[in-house]
Scaffold this motif. Sequence first.
Motif, PDB file in Angstrom:
ATOM      1  N   LEU A 153     -51.892 -40.313 -10.526  1.00 29.33           N
ATOM      2  CA  LEU A 153     -52.292 -38.929 -10.795  1.00 29.33           C
ATOM      3  C   LEU A 153     -53.611 -38.894 -11.562  1.00 29.33           C
ATOM      4  O   LEU A 153     -54.499 -38.085 -11.263  1.00 29.33           O
ATOM      5  CB  LEU A 153     -51.213 -38.213 -11.608  1.00 29.33           C
ATOM      6  N   LEU A 154     -53.713 -39.756 -12.545  1.00 29.75           N
ATOM      7  CA  LEU A 154     -54.942 -39.818 -13.332  1.00 29.75           C
ATOM      8  C   LEU A 154     -56.109 -40.329 -12.492  1.00 29.75           C
ATOM      9  O   LEU A 154     -57.214 -39.786 -12.548  1.00 29.75           O
ATOM     10  CB  LEU A 154     -54.732 -40.727 -14.543  1.00 29.75           C
ATOM     11  N   GLU A 155     -55.850 -41.343 -11.701  1.00 29.61           N
ATOM     12  CA  GLU A 155     -56.909 -41.934 -10.883  1.00 29.61           C
ATOM     13  C   GLU A 155     -57.483 -40.932  -9.898  1.00 29.61           C
ATOM     14  O   GLU A 155     -58.708 -40.879  -9.684  1.00 29.61           O
ATOM     15  CB  GLU A 155     -56.361 -43.154 -10.134  1.00 29.61           C
ATOM     16  N   PHE A 156     -56.603 -40.113  -9.283  1.00 25.62           N
ATOM     17  CA  PHE A 156     -57.057 -39.187  -8.247  1.00 25.62           C
ATOM     18  C   PHE A 156     -57.234 -37.759  -8.748  1.00 25.62           C
ATOM     19  O   PHE A 156     -57.376 -36.832  -7.964  1.00 25.62           O
ATOM     20  CB  PHE A 156     -56.085 -39.221  -7.057  1.00 25.62           C
ATOM     21  N   GLN A 157     -57.207 -37.592 -10.064  1.00 21.11           N
ATOM     22  CA  GLN A 157     -57.495 -36.307 -10.703  1.00 21.11           C
ATOM     23  C   GLN A 157     -56.572 -35.183 -10.231  1.00 21.11           C
ATOM     24  O   GLN A 157     -57.013 -34.056  -9.997  1.00 21.11           O
ATOM     25  CB  GLN A 157     -58.968 -35.927 -10.476  1.00 21.11           C
ATOM     26  N   ILE A 158     -55.289 -35.518 -10.084  1.00 17.77           N
ATOM     27  CA  ILE A 158     -54.294 -34.491  -9.799  1.00 17.77           C
ATOM     28  C   ILE A 158     -54.062 -33.702 -11.094  1.00 17.77           C
ATOM     29  O   ILE A 158     -54.010 -34.276 -12.180  1.00 17.77           O
ATOM     30  CB  ILE A 158     -52.987 -35.130  -9.289  1.00 17.77           C
ATOM     31  N   ASP A 159     -53.923 -32.405 -10.980  1.00 14.18           N
ATOM     32  CA  ASP A 159     -53.984 -31.550 -12.165  1.00 14.18           C
ATOM     33  C   ASP A 159     -52.676 -31.446 -12.926  1.00 14.18           C
ATOM     34  O   ASP A 159     -52.679 -31.223 -14.144  1.00 14.18           O
ATOM     35  CB  ASP A 159     -54.454 -30.155 -11.757  1.00 14.18           C
ATOM     36  N   ALA A 160     -51.529 -31.550 -12.246  1.00 19.81           N
ATOM     37  CA  ALA A 160     -50.237 -31.427 -12.926  1.00 19.81           C
ATOM     38  C   ALA A 160     -49.165 -32.063 -12.062  1.00 19.81           C
ATOM     39  O   ALA A 160     -49.373 -32.326 -10.871  1.00 19.81           O
ATOM     40  CB  ALA A 160     -49.896 -29.963 -13.200  1.00 19.81           C
ATOM     41  N   ILE A 161     -48.016 -32.286 -12.656  1.00 15.10           N
ATOM     42  CA  ILE A 161     -46.880 -32.867 -11.940  1.00 15.10           C
ATOM     43  C   ILE A 161     -45.647 -32.010 -12.176  1.00 15.10           C
ATOM     44  O   ILE A 161     -45.418 -31.524 -13.290  1.00 15.10           O
ATOM     45  CB  ILE A 161     -46.646 -34.336 -12.364  1.00 15.10           C
ATOM     46  N   ILE A 162     -44.879 -31.799 -11.121  1.00 17.64           N
ATOM     47  CA  ILE A 162     -43.640 -31.030 -11.212  1.00 17.64           C
ATOM     48  C   ILE A 162     -42.474 -32.004 -11.155  1.00 17.64           C
ATOM     49  O   ILE A 162     -42.324 -32.762 -10.198  1.00 17.64           O
ATOM     50  CB  ILE A 162     -43.525 -29.994 -10.088  1.00 17.64           C
ATOM     51  N   ALA A 163     -41.658 -31.986 -12.210  1.00 18.31           N
ATOM     52  CA  ALA A 163     -40.529 -32.907 -12.325  1.00 18.31           C
ATOM     53  C   ALA A 163     -39.268 -32.082 -12.660  1.00 18.31           C
ATOM     54  O   ALA A 163     -39.203 -31.500 -13.734  1.00 18.31           O
ATOM     55  CB  ALA A 163     -40.807 -33.937 -13.426  1.00 18.31           C
ATOM     56  N   THR A 164     -38.327 -32.001 -11.733  1.00 18.79           N
ATOM     57  CA  THR A 164     -38.220 -32.806 -10.533  1.00 18.79           C
ATOM     58  C   THR A 164     -37.622 -31.982  -9.389  1.00 18.79           C
ATOM     59  O   THR A 164     -37.168 -30.856  -9.582  1.00 18.79           O
ATOM     60  CB  THR A 164     -37.262 -34.007 -10.738  1.00 18.79           C
ATOM     61  N   ASN A 165     -37.585 -32.628  -8.232  1.00 13.97           N
ATOM     62  CA  ASN A 165     -36.896 -32.081  -7.061  1.00 13.97           C
ATOM     63  C   ASN A 165     -35.399 -32.358  -7.189  1.00 13.97           C
ATOM     64  O   ASN A 165     -34.907 -32.721  -8.256  1.00 13.97           O
ATOM     65  CB  ASN A 165     -37.473 -32.728  -5.790  1.00 13.97           C
ATOM     66  N   THR A 166     -34.664 -32.215  -6.092  1.00 13.26           N
ATOM     67  CA  THR A 166     -33.223 -32.463  -6.082  1.00 13.26           C
ATOM     68  C   THR A 166     -32.924 -33.962  -6.071  1.00 13.26           C
ATOM     69  O   THR A 166     -33.784 -34.783  -5.766  1.00 13.26           O
ATOM     70  CB  THR A 166     -32.578 -31.813  -4.848  1.00 13.26           C
ATOM     71  N   THR A 167     -31.674 -34.300  -6.380  1.00 12.31           N
ATOM     72  CA  THR A 167     -31.270 -35.702  -6.449  1.00 12.31           C
ATOM     73  C   THR A 167     -30.364 -36.082  -5.277  1.00 12.31           C
ATOM     74  O   THR A 167     -29.628 -35.236  -4.739  1.00 12.31           O
ATOM     75  CB  THR A 167     -30.537 -35.995  -7.769  1.00 12.31           C
ATOM     76  N   ILE A 168     -30.415 -37.356  -4.916  1.00 13.59           N
ATOM     77  CA  ILE A 168     -29.482 -37.870  -3.916  1.00 13.59           C
ATOM     78  C   ILE A 168     -28.265 -38.517  -4.587  1.00 13.59           C
ATOM     79  O   ILE A 168     -27.330 -38.931  -3.914  1.00 13.59           O
ATOM     80  CB  ILE A 168     -30.162 -38.873  -2.969  1.00 13.59           C
ATOM     81  N   ALA A 169     -28.272 -38.603  -5.907  1.00 10.27           N
ATOM     82  CA  ALA A 169     -27.129 -39.161  -6.644  1.00 10.27           C
ATOM     83  C   ALA A 169     -25.932 -38.208  -6.546  1.00 10.27           C
ATOM     84  O   ALA A 169     -26.095 -36.986  -6.462  1.00 10.27           O
ATOM     85  CB  ALA A 169     -27.506 -39.386  -8.094  1.00 10.27           C
ATOM     86  N   ARG A 170     -24.725 -38.756  -6.592  1.00 14.12           N
ATOM     87  CA  ARG A 170     -23.525 -37.935  -6.447  1.00 14.12           C
ATOM     88  C   ARG A 170     -22.496 -38.193  -7.546  1.00 14.12           C
ATOM     89  O   ARG A 170     -21.378 -37.681  -7.479  1.00 14.12           O
ATOM     90  CB  ARG A 170     -22.877 -38.197  -5.074  1.00 14.12           C
ATOM     91  N   ASP A 171     -22.853 -38.959  -8.559  1.00 13.15           N
ATOM     92  CA  ASP A 171     -21.886 -39.296  -9.606  1.00 13.15           C
ATOM     93  C   ASP A 171     -21.271 -38.050 -10.237  1.00 13.15           C
ATOM     94  O   ASP A 171     -20.069 -38.009 -10.509  1.00 13.15           O
ATOM     95  CB  ASP A 171     -22.556 -40.139 -10.702  1.00 13.15           C
ATOM     96  N   ALA A 172     -22.080 -37.022 -10.463  1.00 16.77           N
ATOM     97  CA  ALA A 172     -21.622 -35.837 -11.190  1.00 16.77           C
ATOM     98  C   ALA A 172     -20.719 -34.943 -10.366  1.00 16.77           C
ATOM     99  O   ALA A 172     -20.047 -34.066 -10.920  1.00 16.77           O
ATOM    100  CB  ALA A 172     -22.824 -35.029 -11.679  1.00 16.77           C
TER     101      ALA A 172
END
Length: 343
Positions: free
Chosen positions: A239-258
Amino acid sequence: MINRYSLLRPWLFSLDPEEAHHLTLSNLDRAERWGILRCLIKQPAADPRTVCGITFPNPVGLAAGLDKDGKHIDALAALGFGFLEIGTVTPKPQAGNPKPRMFRIPEAQGIINRMGFNNDGVDACVVRVRKSKFWQSGGVIGLNIGKNATTPIEDAASDYVTAMEAVYEIASYITVNISSPNTQNLRALQGEEMLRSLLGSLQLARERLSDRYGVRKPLFLKIAPDLDTNDINLIADLLLEFQIDAIIATNTTIARDAVQGMEYGSEAGGLSGAPVRNASNQVIRTLNHRLQQQIPIIGVGGIMSGKDAKEKIDAGASLVQLYSGLIYRGPDLITECAQALGN
């Protein structure tokens, strides 16, 4: 009507989730057209935050996925959001995955979806955004872009660039979605080689578009909660190298423990809502440690209360987004979160 969401919810939950989704949004549209929606909703106090050069009226936004096509912008804006993220949109229209493709898990306050980027295509979405009163009045609208399911993963960059070119003029910011589990191989774009190639293509495209329109639009990246620390650190560095302005964390999970053993808990797709909260918070903390506030973080995943929203900010996020919490809590959650984050 709106303030009695807890009374309406049992009836809505008796319907198919996707049917309830469309019914709710169509009724919100009707209330907005009649001019009564804002009267029914307690609006958050003004609490402007400037992030990536954009002034957000308050720090609580709508996450991508709820309004994939920009069909309900004015109604959703009337609920009190500080900003809306529309999409995911793809270059060409596509139907998405077969139905049923959305499942509630009330015991865990979770939702599993495998929608598959169902949308009318980016051009149709752009027309709707332009027609919305919210956009015309200067409202903050992010456009979330993805690739078509039929596009080979090695050609993904061309789809992202095409979508970016289409939304660039109208978007307050553009989010690159590489983290949905519902498009085959999409998450492979989070790997170093493919991500480096994708970000390089987007960087060049943005330079060209910035020259054309005379403005540099912020570019955000949305990642999954299922990454390990090494993967997160690698993405942060890129992100820093390519000058991306922000990051969105996070999308949905594939985990199913819960949700193991619960009805619909084993359905394929991405799990959202309360079960993803802790994983999302951990990704935010890891990013915050690596980035050292060089790039803002937008926190999303499992916000079911004002306290949950505050946890995202405490972990290192600058803004938050809601989706699944609205399904369980209704519009009052927006004001509750805004109050919890108030200066």
